[in-house]
Design a protein around this motif. Structure first.
Motif, PDB file in Angstrom:
ATOM      1  N   LYS A   1       1.022  -1.649   0.115  1.00  0.00           N
ATOM      2  CA  LYS A   1      -0.117  -0.210  -0.043  1.00  0.00           C
ATOM      3  C   LYS A   1       0.538   1.638   0.222  1.00  0.00           C
ATOM      4  O   LYS A   1       0.679   1.865  -1.208  1.00  0.00           O
ATOM      5  CB  LYS A   1      -1.017  -0.021   1.360  1.00  0.00           C
ATOM      6  N   MET A   2       1.994   1.360   0.641  1.00  0.00           N
ATOM      7  CA  MET A   2       2.807   2.530   0.957  1.00  0.00           C
ATOM      8  C   MET A   2       3.657   2.597  -0.197  1.00  0.00           C
ATOM      9  O   MET A   2       3.825   3.832  -1.173  1.00  0.00           O
ATOM     10  CB  MET A   2       3.760   2.029   1.657  1.00  0.00           C
ATOM     11  N   GLY A   3       3.690   1.273  -1.278  1.00  0.00           N
ATOM     12  CA  GLY A   3       4.681   1.843  -2.377  1.00  0.00           C
ATOM     13  C   GLY A   3       3.935   2.299  -3.139  1.00  0.00           C
ATOM     14  O   GLY A   3       4.864   3.102  -4.179  1.00  0.00           O
ATOM     15  N   GLU A   4       2.649   1.485  -2.350  1.00  0.00           N
ATOM     16  CA  GLU A   4       1.647   2.908  -4.162  1.00  0.00           C
ATOM     17  C   GLU A   4       1.523   4.087  -4.605  1.00  0.00           C
ATOM     18  O   GLU A   4       1.386   4.884  -5.394  1.00  0.00           O
ATOM     19  CB  GLU A   4       0.331   1.958  -4.626  1.00  0.00           C
ATOM     20  N   TYR A   5       2.059   4.672  -3.048  1.00  0.00           N
ATOM     21  CA  TYR A   5       1.848   6.102  -2.632  1.00  0.00           C
ATOM     22  C   TYR A   5       3.621   7.064  -2.992  1.00  0.00           C
ATOM     23  O   TYR A   5       3.569   8.240  -3.042  1.00  0.00           O
ATOM     24  CB  TYR A   5       1.031   6.536  -1.528  1.00  0.00           C
ATOM     25  N   GLY A   6       4.182   5.548  -2.948  1.00  0.00           N
ATOM     26  CA  GLY A   6       5.743   6.767  -2.876  1.00  0.00           C
ATOM     27  C   GLY A   6       6.071   7.076  -1.414  1.00  0.00           C
ATOM     28  O   GLY A   6       5.858   7.462  -0.543  1.00  0.00           O
ATOM     29  N   ALA A   7       6.710   8.429  -2.333  1.00  0.00           N
ATOM     30  CA  ALA A   7       7.171   9.455  -1.704  1.00  0.00           C
ATOM     31  C   ALA A   7       5.816  10.221  -0.478  1.00  0.00           C
ATOM     32  O   ALA A   7       5.936  11.069   0.332  1.00  0.00           O
ATOM     33  CB  ALA A   7       7.449  10.940  -2.322  1.00  0.00           C
ATOM     34  N   GLU A   8       4.568   9.748  -0.715  1.00  0.00           N
ATOM     35  CA  GLU A   8       3.241  10.911  -0.731  1.00  0.00           C
ATOM     36  C   GLU A   8       3.192   9.655   1.123  1.00  0.00           C
ATOM     37  O   GLU A   8       2.697  10.583   1.897  1.00  0.00           O
ATOM     38  CB  GLU A   8       2.111  10.638  -0.977  1.00  0.00           C
ATOM     39  N   ALA A   9       3.964   8.882   1.220  1.00  0.00           N
ATOM     40  CA  ALA A   9       3.736   7.937   3.193  1.00  0.00           C
ATOM     41  C   ALA A   9       4.569   8.741   3.869  1.00  0.00           C
ATOM     42  O   ALA A   9       6.055   9.098   3.569  1.00  0.00           O
ATOM     43  CB  ALA A   9       4.816   6.326   2.425  1.00  0.00           C
ATOM     44  N   SER A  10       4.421   8.916   4.769  1.00  0.00           N
ATOM     45  CA  SER A  10       4.880  10.161   5.392  1.00  0.00           C
ATOM     46  C   SER A  10       6.186   9.109   6.491  1.00  0.00           C
ATOM     47  O   SER A  10       5.894   7.837   6.472  1.00  0.00           O
ATOM     48  CB  SER A  10       3.787  10.184   6.636  1.00  0.00           C
ATOM     49  N   GLU A  11       6.552   9.827   6.950  1.00  0.00           N
ATOM     50  CA  GLU A  11       7.848   9.652   7.820  1.00  0.00           C
ATOM     51  C   GLU A  11       7.566   9.060   8.828  1.00  0.00           C
ATOM     52  O   GLU A  11       8.007   7.857   8.983  1.00  0.00           O
ATOM     53  CB  GLU A  11       8.867  10.541   7.871  1.00  0.00           C
TER      54      GLU A  11
ATOM     55  N   VAL B   1      -2.558  -3.148  14.217  1.00  0.00           N
ATOM     56  CA  VAL B   1      -3.690  -2.290  14.258  1.00  0.00           C
ATOM     57  C   VAL B   1      -3.229  -0.389  14.217  1.00  0.00           C
ATOM     58  O   VAL B   1      -3.733   0.351  13.504  1.00  0.00           O
ATOM     59  CB  VAL B   1      -4.484  -2.196  16.057  1.00  0.00           C
ATOM     60  N   THR B   2      -2.747  -0.153  15.019  1.00  0.00           N
ATOM     61  CA  THR B   2      -1.995   1.334  14.881  1.00  0.00           C
ATOM     62  C   THR B   2      -0.941   1.585  12.922  1.00  0.00           C
ATOM     63  O   THR B   2      -1.886   2.386  12.488  1.00  0.00           O
ATOM     64  CB  THR B   2      -0.776   1.062  15.785  1.00  0.00           C
ATOM     65  N   LEU B   3      -0.656   0.777  13.182  1.00  0.00           N
ATOM     66  CA  LEU B   3      -0.714   1.025  11.611  1.00  0.00           C
ATOM     67  C   LEU B   3      -1.182   0.683  10.267  1.00  0.00           C
ATOM     68  O   LEU B   3      -1.197   1.989   9.152  1.00  0.00           O
ATOM     69  CB  LEU B   3       0.924   0.392  10.528  1.00  0.00           C
ATOM     70  N   SER B   4      -2.162  -0.396  10.465  1.00  0.00           N
ATOM     71  CA  SER B   4      -3.496  -0.151   9.966  1.00  0.00           C
ATOM     72  C   SER B   4      -4.523   0.868   9.196  1.00  0.00           C
ATOM     73  O   SER B   4      -4.434   1.247   8.616  1.00  0.00           O
ATOM     74  CB  SER B   4      -3.712  -1.631   9.889  1.00  0.00           C
ATOM     75  N   ASP B   5      -4.156   1.202  10.843  1.00  0.00           N
ATOM     76  CA  ASP B   5      -4.923   2.943  10.941  1.00  0.00           C
ATOM     77  C   ASP B   5      -4.884   3.807  10.480  1.00  0.00           C
ATOM     78  O   ASP B   5      -4.554   4.794   9.765  1.00  0.00           O
ATOM     79  CB  ASP B   5      -5.556   3.108  12.474  1.00  0.00           C
ATOM     80  N   LYS B   6      -3.215   3.511  10.759  1.00  0.00           N
ATOM     81  CA  LYS B   6      -2.628   4.617   9.663  1.00  0.00           C
ATOM     82  C   LYS B   6      -2.421   5.074   8.725  1.00  0.00           C
ATOM     83  O   LYS B   6      -3.130   5.840   7.816  1.00  0.00           O
ATOM     84  CB  LYS B   6      -0.955   5.079  10.791  1.00  0.00           C
ATOM     85  N   VAL B   7      -2.390   4.274   7.834  1.00  0.00           N
ATOM     86  CA  VAL B   7      -2.403   3.319   6.854  1.00  0.00           C
ATOM     87  C   VAL B   7      -3.464   3.780   5.575  1.00  0.00           C
ATOM     88  O   VAL B   7      -3.801   5.010   5.368  1.00  0.00           O
ATOM     89  CB  VAL B   7      -1.749   2.092   6.074  1.00  0.00           C
ATOM     90  N   LYS B   8      -5.180   3.258   6.577  1.00  0.00           N
ATOM     91  CA  LYS B   8      -6.112   3.396   6.201  1.00  0.00           C
ATOM     92  C   LYS B   8      -6.515   5.100   6.325  1.00  0.00           C
ATOM     93  O   LYS B   8      -7.325   5.750   5.030  1.00  0.00           O
ATOM     94  CB  LYS B   8      -6.684   2.682   7.136  1.00  0.00           C
ATOM     95  N   SER B   9      -6.013   5.893   6.980  1.00  0.00           N
ATOM     96  CA  SER B   9      -6.445   7.119   7.226  1.00  0.00           C
ATOM     97  C   SER B   9      -5.820   7.809   6.386  1.00  0.00           C
ATOM     98  O   SER B   9      -6.668   8.528   5.608  1.00  0.00           O
ATOM     99  CB  SER B   9      -6.396   7.873   8.768  1.00  0.00           C
ATOM    100  N   PHE B  10      -4.599   7.705   6.097  1.00  0.00           N
ATOM    101  CA  PHE B  10      -3.895   8.798   4.528  1.00  0.00           C
ATOM    102  C   PHE B  10      -4.668   8.356   3.977  1.00  0.00           C
ATOM    103  O   PHE B  10      -3.810   9.571   3.226  1.00  0.00           O
ATOM    104  CB  PHE B  10      -2.177   8.074   5.571  1.00  0.00           C
ATOM    105  N   PHE B  11      -4.688   6.921   3.047  1.00  0.00           N
ATOM    106  CA  PHE B  11      -5.036   6.378   2.018  1.00  0.00           C
ATOM    107  C   PHE B  11      -6.393   6.576   1.400  1.00  0.00           C
ATOM    108  O   PHE B  11      -6.458   6.573   0.233  1.00  0.00           O
ATOM    109  CB  PHE B  11      -4.159   5.539   1.672  1.00  0.00           C
ATOM    110  N   SER B  12      -7.418   6.892   3.283  1.00  0.00           N
ATOM    111  CA  SER B  12      -8.102   7.035   1.749  1.00  0.00           C
ATOM    112  C   SER B  12      -8.624   8.337   1.537  1.00  0.00           C
ATOM    113  O   SER B  12      -7.974   9.290   1.684  1.00  0.00           O
ATOM    114  CB  SER B  12      -9.175   6.452   2.983  1.00  0.00           C
TER     115      SER B  12
END
Length: 103
Positions: free
Chosen positions: A28-38, A92-103
């Motif tokens: 999922k993070m790879g799809e967004y590349g540089a947009e994925a936060s630090e 859970v924490t990471l999934s929630d962060k990813v979901k909120s970032f990419f939704s």
């Protein structure tokens, strides 16, 4: 003697679930590349470190003789439960962060 096979099966399931979640999040993070936060990269690194710690303990127990296994398991049971809990919490924490970032 502890039920070695049951313990190892449970550990293996936990590790497989963790690896699956890490792979899913990396994709999922790879799809967004540089947009994925630090922050997401840091959370992923922590999740991978927890997974590596779990694998190391699993490998140590798997390589042990039956007598040594019982001794190691008695010494590390609490620590394994802590690592497994941190892995689950981290997913859970990471999934929630990813979901909120990419939704």
């Amino acid at each position: 003697m502890a039920d070695r096979q049951k313990i190892q099966d449970e550990m293996s399931r936990e590790l497989e679930q963790g690896q699956s979640k890490v792979d899913e999040i990396k994709a999922k993070m790879g799809e967004y590349g540089a947009e994925a936060s630090e922050e997401m990269h840091e959370l992923l690194a922590k999740a991978e470190a927890n997974l590596a710690a779990g694998r190391a303990k699993f490998n140590e127990l798997a390589a042990a003789s039956d007598d040594k296994f019982d001794e190691l398991w008695a010494e590390s049971k609490e620590n394994w439960n802590k690592v497994a809990g941190e892995m689950r919490s981290g997913w859970v924490t990471l999934s929630d962060k990813v979901k909120s970032f990419f939704s």
